[in-house]
Design a protein around this motif. Structure first.
Motif, short mmCIF file in Angstrom:
data_model
loop_
_atom_site.label_atom_id
_atom_site.label_comp_id
_atom_site.label_asym_id
_atom_site.label_seq_id
_atom_site.Cartn_x
_atom_site.Cartn_y
_atom_site.Cartn_z
N GLU A 128 -15.85 -6.50 19.76
CA GLU A 128 -15.29 -6.16 18.45
C GLU A 128 -16.13 -6.83 17.37
OE1 GLU A 128 -11.45 -8.52 17.64
OE2 GLU A 128 -11.29 -8.11 19.76
N VAL A 129 -16.18 -6.21 16.22
CA VAL A 129 -16.97 -6.77 15.12
C VAL A 129 -16.34 -6.36 13.78
CG1 VAL A 129 -18.63 -4.85 15.17
CG2 VAL A 129 -19.31 -7.01 14.15
N TYR A 130 -16.07 -7.36 12.95
CA TYR A 130 -15.55 -7.09 11.61
C TYR A 130 -16.69 -6.56 10.75
CZ TYR A 130 -13.46 -7.76 7.05
OH TYR A 130 -12.97 -7.53 5.80
N PRO A 131 -16.55 -5.56 9.90
CA PRO A 131 -15.30 -4.90 9.51
C PRO A 131 -15.00 -3.61 10.29
CG PRO A 131 -17.02 -4.29 7.97
CD PRO A 131 -17.67 -5.14 9.03
N LEU A 132 -15.69 -3.38 11.40
CA LEU A 132 -15.51 -2.10 12.09
C LEU A 132 -14.28 -2.07 12.98
CD1 LEU A 132 -19.25 -1.79 12.94
CD2 LEU A 132 -18.00 -0.16 11.56
N VAL A 133 -14.12 -3.11 13.76
CA VAL A 133 -12.98 -3.15 14.67
C VAL A 133 -12.64 -4.61 14.95
CG1 VAL A 133 -14.53 -2.75 16.64
CG2 VAL A 133 -12.11 -2.44 16.95
N LYS A 134 -11.35 -4.96 14.75
CA LYS A 134 -10.98 -6.37 14.87
C LYS A 134 -9.60 -6.52 15.48
CE LYS A 134 -9.58 -10.18 11.80
NZ LYS A 134 -9.81 -10.93 10.57
N THR A 135 -9.50 -7.38 16.50
CA THR A 135 -8.16 -7.78 16.95
C THR A 135 -7.96 -9.28 16.78
OG1 THR A 135 -8.66 -8.30 19.27
CG2 THR A 135 -8.21 -5.99 18.75
N GLY A 136 -9.04 -10.02 16.49
CA GLY A 136 -8.89 -11.47 16.33
C GLY A 136 -10.18 -12.11 15.83
N GLY A 137 -10.24 -13.41 16.00
CA GLY A 137 -11.34 -14.20 15.45
C GLY A 137 -12.72 -13.81 15.96
N LEU A 138 -12.79 -13.32 17.20
CA LEU A 138 -14.09 -12.90 17.74
C LEU A 138 -14.78 -11.91 16.81
CD1 LEU A 138 -16.24 -12.26 19.94
CD2 LEU A 138 -14.56 -10.74 20.99
N ALA A 139 -14.02 -10.96 16.28
CA ALA A 139 -14.60 -9.95 15.40
C ALA A 139 -15.17 -10.59 14.13
CB ALA A 139 -13.56 -8.91 15.01
N ASP A 140 -14.43 -11.56 13.58
CA ASP A 140 -14.90 -12.23 12.38
C ASP A 140 -16.23 -12.93 12.64
OD1 ASP A 140 -12.74 -11.68 10.56
OD2 ASP A 140 -11.51 -13.12 11.62
N VAL A 141 -16.32 -13.59 13.78
CA VAL A 141 -17.55 -14.32 14.11
C VAL A 141 -18.70 -13.35 14.35
CG1 VAL A 141 -18.62 -15.88 15.79
CG2 VAL A 141 -16.24 -16.25 15.08
N ALA A 142 -18.43 -12.31 15.16
CA ALA A 142 -19.49 -11.35 15.47
C ALA A 142 -19.98 -10.64 14.21
CB ALA A 142 -18.99 -10.33 16.50
N GLY A 143 -19.10 -10.53 13.21
CA GLY A 143 -19.49 -9.86 11.97
C GLY A 143 -20.17 -10.77 10.98
N ALA A 144 -19.83 -12.05 11.00
CA ALA A 144 -20.34 -12.96 9.96
C ALA A 144 -21.59 -13.73 10.39
CB ALA A 144 -19.24 -13.94 9.55
N LEU A 145 -21.67 -14.10 11.66
CA LEU A 145 -22.81 -14.91 12.09
C LEU A 145 -24.17 -14.22 11.86
CD1 LEU A 145 -23.92 -17.52 13.35
CD2 LEU A 145 -23.40 -16.57 15.62
N PRO A 146 -24.29 -12.92 12.18
CA PRO A 146 -25.59 -12.28 11.94
C PRO A 146 -26.03 -12.37 10.48
CG PRO A 146 -24.21 -10.87 13.28
CD PRO A 146 -23.34 -12.01 12.83
N LEU A 147 -25.07 -12.24 9.56
CA LEU A 147 -25.43 -12.30 8.14
C LEU A 147 -25.92 -13.71 7.79
CD1 LEU A 147 -22.37 -10.34 6.63
CD2 LEU A 147 -24.57 -9.43 7.40
N ALA A 148 -25.24 -14.71 8.35
CA ALA A 148 -25.63 -16.09 8.06
C ALA A 148 -26.99 -16.43 8.68
CB ALA A 148 -24.57 -17.05 8.58
N LEU A 149 -27.33 -15.77 9.77
CA LEU A 149 -28.60 -16.09 10.45
C LEU A 149 -29.81 -15.49 9.74
CD1 LEU A 149 -27.46 -15.74 14.17
CD2 LEU A 149 -28.25 -17.84 13.05
N THR A 150 -29.58 -14.53 8.85
CA THR A 150 -30.73 -13.95 8.15
C THR A 150 -31.44 -15.02 7.31
OG1 THR A 150 -29.29 -13.21 6.37
CG2 THR A 150 -29.86 -11.56 8.00
N ALA A 151 -30.68 -16.02 6.85
CA ALA A 151 -31.29 -17.11 6.07
C ALA A 151 -32.27 -17.92 6.92
CB ALA A 151 -30.20 -18.02 5.52
N HIS A 152 -32.18 -17.78 8.23
CA HIS A 152 -33.08 -18.52 9.12
C HIS A 152 -34.15 -17.59 9.72
CE1 HIS A 152 -30.49 -22.10 9.02
NE2 HIS A 152 -29.53 -21.22 8.89
N ASP A 153 -34.36 -16.47 9.04
CA ASP A 153 -35.34 -15.50 9.52
C ASP A 153 -35.02 -14.97 10.90
OD1 ASP A 153 -36.97 -15.08 7.43
OD2 ASP A 153 -38.32 -16.77 7.89
N ILE A 154 -33.76 -14.83 11.18
CA ILE A 154 -33.36 -14.29 12.49
C ILE A 154 -32.80 -12.90 12.27
CG2 ILE A 154 -31.83 -14.59 14.47
CD1 ILE A 154 -32.03 -17.61 14.00
N GLU A 155 -33.40 -11.96 12.98
CA GLU A 155 -32.94 -10.57 12.86
C GLU A 155 -32.00 -10.29 14.03
OE1 GLU A 155 -36.17 -7.74 13.46
OE2 GLU A 155 -34.66 -6.30 14.14
#
Ligand code: ADP
Length: 479
Positions: free
Chosen positions: A9-36
């Protein structure tokens, strides 16, 4: 650096709990570290409906007996890979449960297929993009490292993150022959008391294991919290890391949150009152001087919702009010509904899942109650900190790591951000609530706690940096 993240699951597409929030937010935060990061998720109807102009990247003529395609699409800053396999994922229920609330009988196949597809992409089978590392989340994707190892796919370093060790993906052993893994892997990796455990398989084979807070990383080494996997975790302790989750501070920002009747900052806390009015009228509770407590939670034993039911009378008799938003266990739902009926005008309840209402509750309630028996990280208390809603939490896991208890020393130092209670029992909870009432009566002190909470760093900043360092060290080791 290129990373393949795989999640069910990944926010904002499909969410039942915290996993979705993490899967949705961590990639965005990693762009600052040049991680695609590209994120692989199943093509549930909710996902297929919103992805725009997808590109076909790869096809499987026979993925567990069904045809499947990998589509690529961009959605709200996320680079998505979608496993479009209608026979497995095009269903009217939720990600894991059918419309009657039962587990899909073929969940073993649905998530083995997701893991297998992830392993193939990680191994470079999708032309034009090959990740340097694969990051799998929870049991639903835990077979990914296993597939790389046992199917002799070219291996890349793998990380498995445990968001909640209570969910392990256990299936009868007769699914094993259908997984496409050599026979010796059964005893070597996945066998668990005569069953197949996907999480165990992942824990044995991922190069690194992380979980979502330092305290929970310690706790899952013990029989009280390891849910039977403490021995496996202990055997991997040198490769175990606890990294606390952050939150998406754009989505959760009281100064700009469009979902609120009134926006505010730490300097304009008085502007919270229209939110409180809207909240109390929505829940049918009085808007008088007493504190308004909120609960936003799955209604389960893990979340201590039975403890909540036991303390409601005391909350009301002390002059408090309670707004509950949640869904889950029918017995707990019944007990809380009964309490709401008993205390009309003091306790209100909305059954269901309502993202928008959860924002209003964080912005309008005085405090949030999180009486979890165990809590790998917990996100609601982080949103609460950001919204000036004081968290009253059980002293466990991520709740322990993220909230600074308002004991005398912390109050004197101006460091307190909430209340922790222990032991995690109805009596412990009552004690915590009594402290909350006392603090609330001292408006100056309460405001100080609110403001200190709002100053807490709940962003992904530091944690994303820790993941980036971990990724880098794994790649440099050349696993
Ligand atoms: P868990 O993943 O164990 O359920 P977390 O605290 O890590 O617990 O994450 C829960 C997430 O789901 C938070 O974003 C919380 O706001 C949200 N949530 C839980 N229940 C509801 C609900 N009934 N309505 C809206 N949001 C909810």
């Amino acid at each position: 650096m290129k990373v393949l993240s795989i999640a069910s699951e990944v926010y904002p597409l499909v969410k039942t709990g915290g996993l979705a929030d993490v899967a949705g937010a961590l990639p965005l935060a990693l762009t600052a570290h040049d991680i695609e990061v590209k994120t692989l998720v199943p093509g549930y109807p909710a996902v297929m409906k919103v992805i725009a102009r997808p590109t076909k990247r790869m096809t499987f003529a026979d993925l567990f007996g069904v045809e499947a395609t990998i589509l690529e699409a961009h959605h709200q800053g996320l680079d998505m890979l979608v496993l479009d396999a209608p026979a497995l994922f095009d269903r009217p229920g939720g990600p894991y449960l059918d419309q009657t609330g039962m587990d899909y009988a073929d969940n073993w196949k649905r998530f083995a297929a997701l893991s297998r597809a992830g392993a193939e992409i990680a191994s470079g089978r999708m032309s034009g993009w090959r990740p340097d590392l694969v990051h799998a989340h929870d049991w639903q994707t835990a077979l990914t490292p296993l597939y790389m190892r046992y199917s002799q796919l070219p291996e890349v370093p793998s990380i498995l993150t445990i968001h909640n060790i209570a969910f392990q993906g256990q299936f009868p052993s007769d699914v094993f022959p259908h997984l496409g893994i050599p026979e010796h892997a059964y005893l070597e990796s996945v066998e668990y008391y005569g069953k197949v455990s996907y999480l165990k398989g992942g824990l044995q084979n991922a190069h690194v294991i992380t979980t979502v807070s330092p305290s929970y990383a310690e706790e899952i080494l013990t029989a009280d919290f390891g849910m039977g996997l403490e021995g496996v975790i202990a055997s991997r302790v040198d490769d175990l890391y606890g990294i606390a989750n952050g939150i998406d501070t754009q989505v959760w920002n009281p100064a700009s949150d469009e979902l609120l009747p009134a926006r505010y900052t730490a300097a304009t806390l008085k502007k919270r009152s229209p939110n409180r009015h809207t909240l109390t009228s929505r829940f049918g509770i009085e808007d008088d001087d007493g504190p308004v407590f909120s609960v936003i939670s799955r209604l389960t034993w893990q979340k201590g919702m039975d403890l909540l039911a036991q303390v409601i009378d005391e909350i009301v008799s002390a002059g408090g009010k309670l707004a509950i938003l949640g869904a889950g266990d029918p017995a707990l739902e019944g007990a809380l509904r009964a309490a709401a009926a008993r205390h009309k005008g003091r306790v209100g309840m909305v059954v269901g899942y309502d993202e928008k209402l959860s924002h209003l509750m964080q912005a309008g309630a005085d405090a949030i109650l999180v009486p979890s028996r165990f809590e790998p990280c917990g996100l609601t208390q982080l949103y609460a900190l950001r919204y000036g809603c004081v968290p009253i939490v059980a002293r466990t896991g991520g709740l322990n790591d993220t909230i600074i208890d308002a004991n005398e020393a912390a109050l004197a130092a101006g460091a307190a951000t909430g209340i922790q209670f222990a032991p995690v029992s109805a009596d412990g909870f009552r004690q915590g609530l009594r402290r909350a009432f006392r603090l609330y009566r001292d408006a100056k002190l309460w405001t100080q706690i609110q403001k200190q909470g709002m100053k807490s760093d709940v962003s992904w900043g530091k944690s994303a940096e820790r993941y980036a360092d971990l990724y880098q060290s794994l790649i440099s080791k050349g696993h």
